[in-house]
Each structure stands twice: as C-alpha cells, then as structure tokens.
Scaffold this active site. Sequence first.
Site, PDB file in Angstrom:
ATOM      1  N   SER A  83      -3.421 -12.461   3.766  1.00 38.77           N
ATOM      2  CA  SER A  83      -3.475 -12.626   5.235  1.00 38.77           C
ATOM      3  C   SER A  83      -4.648 -11.858   5.835  1.00 38.77           C
ATOM      4  O   SER A  83      -5.259 -12.313   6.803  1.00 38.77           O
ATOM      5  CB  SER A  83      -2.154 -12.192   5.873  1.00 38.77           C
ATOM      6  OG  SER A  83      -1.980 -10.795   5.791  1.00 38.77           O
ATOM      7  N   ASN A  84      -5.016 -10.729   5.226  1.00 39.06           N
ATOM      8  CA  ASN A  84      -6.187  -9.992   5.735  1.00 39.06           C
ATOM      9  C   ASN A  84      -7.466 -10.783   5.465  1.00 39.06           C
ATOM     10  O   ASN A  84      -8.347 -10.873   6.304  1.00 39.06           O
ATOM     11  CB  ASN A  84      -6.270  -8.607   5.084  1.00 39.06           C
ATOM     12  CG  ASN A  84      -5.406  -7.582   5.803  1.00 39.06           C
ATOM     13  OD1 ASN A  84      -5.735  -7.171   6.893  1.00 39.06           O
ATOM     14  ND2 ASN A  84      -4.304  -7.224   5.200  1.00 39.06           N
TER      15      ASN A  84
ATOM     16  N   ARG B 143      -7.917  -1.433 -18.550  1.00 39.49           N
ATOM     17  CA  ARG B 143      -8.563  -1.466 -17.239  1.00 39.49           C
ATOM     18  C   ARG B 143     -10.067  -1.636 -17.338  1.00 39.49           C
ATOM     19  O   ARG B 143     -10.649  -2.499 -16.649  1.00 39.49           O
ATOM     20  CB  ARG B 143      -8.238  -0.189 -16.439  1.00 39.49           C
ATOM     21  CG  ARG B 143      -6.829  -0.141 -15.916  1.00 39.49           C
ATOM     22  CD  ARG B 143      -6.610   1.076 -14.990  1.00 39.49           C
ATOM     23  NE  ARG B 143      -5.193   1.155 -14.663  1.00 39.49           N
ATOM     24  CZ  ARG B 143      -4.598   0.346 -13.775  1.00 39.49           C
ATOM     25  NH1 ARG B 143      -5.311  -0.570 -13.130  1.00 39.49           N
ATOM     26  NH2 ARG B 143      -3.300   0.444 -13.525  1.00 39.49           N
TER      27      ARG B 143
ATOM     28  N   GLU C  21      -3.493  -4.587  11.156  1.00 37.94           N
ATOM     29  CA  GLU C  21      -4.503  -4.776  10.095  1.00 37.94           C
ATOM     30  C   GLU C  21      -5.389  -5.974  10.413  1.00 37.94           C
ATOM     31  O   GLU C  21      -6.612  -5.948  10.229  1.00 37.94           O
ATOM     32  CB  GLU C  21      -3.829  -4.992   8.735  1.00 37.94           C
ATOM     33  CG  GLU C  21      -3.139  -3.771   8.176  1.00 37.94           C
ATOM     34  CD  GLU C  21      -2.529  -4.042   6.807  1.00 37.94           C
ATOM     35  OE1 GLU C  21      -3.133  -4.749   5.988  1.00 37.94           O
ATOM     36  OE2 GLU C  21      -1.422  -3.526   6.584  1.00 37.94           O
TER      37      GLU C  21
ATOM     38  N   LEU D  87      -8.118   7.833  -5.250  1.00 42.44           N
ATOM     39  CA  LEU D  87      -7.313   6.758  -4.662  1.00 42.44           C
ATOM     40  C   LEU D  87      -6.935   7.047  -3.210  1.00 42.44           C
ATOM     41  O   LEU D  87      -6.523   8.153  -2.872  1.00 42.44           O
ATOM     42  CB  LEU D  87      -6.019   6.592  -5.483  1.00 42.44           C
ATOM     43  CG  LEU D  87      -5.135   5.404  -5.068  1.00 42.44           C
ATOM     44  CD1 LEU D  87      -5.814   4.086  -5.386  1.00 42.44           C
ATOM     45  CD2 LEU D  87      -3.762   5.481  -5.740  1.00 42.44           C
ATOM     46  N   ASP D  88      -7.166   6.008  -2.346  1.00 45.67           N
ATOM     47  CA  ASP D  88      -6.734   6.085  -0.935  1.00 45.67           C
ATOM     48  C   ASP D  88      -7.322   7.287  -0.203  1.00 45.67           C
ATOM     49  O   ASP D  88      -6.697   7.837   0.708  1.00 45.67           O
ATOM     50  CB  ASP D  88      -5.192   6.165  -0.859  1.00 45.67           C
ATOM     51  CG  ASP D  88      -4.550   4.886  -1.369  1.00 45.67           C
ATOM     52  OD1 ASP D  88      -3.379   4.946  -1.775  1.00 45.67           O
ATOM     53  OD2 ASP D  88      -5.220   3.839  -1.381  1.00 45.67           O
TER      54      ASP D  88
ATOM     55  N   LEU E 142      -8.689   0.577  -9.449  1.00 46.77           N
ATOM     56  CA  LEU E 142      -9.950   0.265 -10.101  1.00 46.77           C
ATOM     57  C   LEU E 142     -10.511   1.517 -10.778  1.00 46.77           C
ATOM     58  O   LEU E 142     -10.317   2.643 -10.305  1.00 46.77           O
ATOM     59  CB  LEU E 142     -10.929  -0.282  -9.062  1.00 46.77           C
ATOM     60  CG  LEU E 142     -10.472  -1.631  -8.466  1.00 46.77           C
ATOM     61  CD1 LEU E 142     -11.141  -1.907  -7.142  1.00 46.77           C
ATOM     62  CD2 LEU E 142     -10.729  -2.755  -9.464  1.00 46.77           C
TER      63      LEU E 142
ATOM     64  N   HIS F 117      -5.699   0.273   3.811  1.00 40.18           N
ATOM     65  CA  HIS F 117      -4.458   0.898   3.336  1.00 40.18           C
ATOM     66  C   HIS F 117      -3.469   0.920   4.512  1.00 40.18           C
ATOM     67  O   HIS F 117      -3.843   1.341   5.621  1.00 40.18           O
ATOM     68  CB  HIS F 117      -4.741   2.319   2.835  1.00 40.18           C
ATOM     69  CG  HIS F 117      -3.534   3.044   2.349  1.00 40.18           C
ATOM     70  ND1 HIS F 117      -2.953   2.793   1.122  1.00 40.18           N
ATOM     71  CD2 HIS F 117      -2.762   3.985   2.935  1.00 40.18           C
ATOM     72  CE1 HIS F 117      -1.889   3.565   0.974  1.00 40.18           C
ATOM     73  NE2 HIS F 117      -1.747   4.296   2.060  1.00 40.18           N
TER      74      HIS F 117
HETATM   75  C1  GRF Z   1       0.129  -5.778   2.989  1.00 48.40           C
HETATM   76  O1  GRF Z   1       1.238  -4.947   2.737  1.00 48.40           O
HETATM   77  C2  GRF Z   1      -0.944  -4.986   3.662  1.00 48.40           C
HETATM   78  O2  GRF Z   1      -0.367  -3.937   4.414  1.00 48.40           O
HETATM   79  C3  GRF Z   1      -1.752  -4.427   2.539  1.00 48.40           C
HETATM   80  O3  GRF Z   1      -1.637  -5.347   1.461  1.00 48.40           O
HETATM   81  C4  GRF Z   1      -0.459  -6.169   1.655  1.00 48.40           C
HETATM   82  C5  GRF Z   1      -0.769  -7.617   1.562  1.00 48.40           C
HETATM   83  O4  GRF Z   1      -1.743  -7.936   2.500  1.00 48.40           O
HETATM   84  N1  GRF Z   1      -3.121  -4.292   2.941  1.00 48.40           N
HETATM   85  P1  GRF Z   1      -2.400  -9.421   2.518  1.00 48.40           P
HETATM   86  O5  GRF Z   1      -1.486 -10.274   3.349  1.00 48.40           O
HETATM   87  O6  GRF Z   1      -2.428  -9.928   1.078  1.00 48.40           O
HETATM   88  O7  GRF Z   1      -3.756  -9.248   3.121  1.00 48.40           O
END
Ligand code: GRF
Length: 202
Positions: free
Chosen positions: A12-13, A64, A173, A143-144, A92, A108
Amino acid sequence: CRFVILISGRGSNMQSITQACRDQGWPAEVAAVIANREQASGLEWAAGLGIPTRVVPHRDHPDRPSFDAALAREIDAFEPDYVLLAGFMRILTDDFVRHYAGRLVNIHPSLLPLFPGLATHRQALEAGVPVHGCTVHFVTPVLDHGPMIAQGVVPVRAGDTEDALAERVLSMEHVVYPAVASWLAHGRVALEDGKVTVDGVA
Ligand code: GRF
C-alpha cells in the site's frame, strides 16, 4: 529521478508513492517494483500500471548474503537513484546497506527511536503512549536507527485495539512516504555526516 521500490506484501505504501508520482507529475519514475515473494499482491498492482516487476524469492537462497547479492543485481539493472523499502519484511546485510549508502530509505511504523523492531503498535499500546506514528529514514547497518527524514504523528485513542492503531498509522504512512519521495524526486534531501537536511522544510 529513478525509484526502485521493494515490497513483501500488499504494497500500500508503494501504491501511494506511485500514484502520487504520476498524479503530481514529479520529475521521477518508479522504474521497478521488486518483491521477495511472488505472492506479494503489490506486484500485480504495479504490473497493471505497466511498471516492471521482479521477484527474488528469499527461499531460493541458502543464506542472507546470497539473497542480498541476487536482490542487488536485480535492483541495479534498473539504475535507481533511490531504493525505497515499503513493507519490505527482510533484514538486509551490512554489505547490501553499504552498497546503497545514502540512497536506501525505509518506513518504520513507529516514532523512532521508540519501538524499533516488530509489533510496534502492540508496543505502543503496552507502553501507554499518548501519540504514535511512523518514521521515514535512511537505512544504515543498525536496524531501524538510520538518519530520520520525516515522521508522522497520530493520537492513540482510549480503547484502541492494535488493528485500529495500525490502520491510523498506515493512513499517516500514506501521507508521509509520498511527501518524502517527492522531496527526494526534487533533489531536496541531503544526507551529510549522518544528518538529514530538506531544502525549504527541515
Ligand atoms: C505495514 O504494517 C506498514 O506499517 C509497514 O509495513 C506494513 C505493510 O505495508 N511499513 P504495505 O501496505 O505493504 O506498504
């Protein structure tokens, strides 16, 4: 400006960024969408828009370094200016991160440095924080914890379930990541000595 976006699921992002890039006419394009699993439903969505898609199944690799090397080969074929991790659920290797130093970005779902790692919404509810949100940052080997570019803040409401909070954060987001991608597309983001500056913003 050429973006390659990495996803693991619905993406979705990735969709929000791609839509904004096209609707707002950024001087940029999403050159490819790449997933680590073929079930990632975001792949179909991207392909439907004529965006090249690739799958690098992490299951096909013994470790990895082998996966990351294959992934980097696929990415580099598209010559990206920036690689955007968007719901990409793989950690990664340092070599991979160093290869893309200064041009690897992640989102994140928490207000870093609070709540790194997984289950961030449960962490937020358990901590009883009044606000929560998301962070877009450059990726470094820790990480993060890379240099932050932007954060989006949402309220935590009484009676919030993990899902309700996750949904509220995800909506934010979809505002913050496209905004950052637009700044990157317009060459407004600088990373120097681990510090981020954004022309005309921060
Ligand atoms: C969501 O939990 C978002 O908070 C995190 O990754 C997960 C999936 O996001 N960034 P998306 O819909 O695949 O972009």
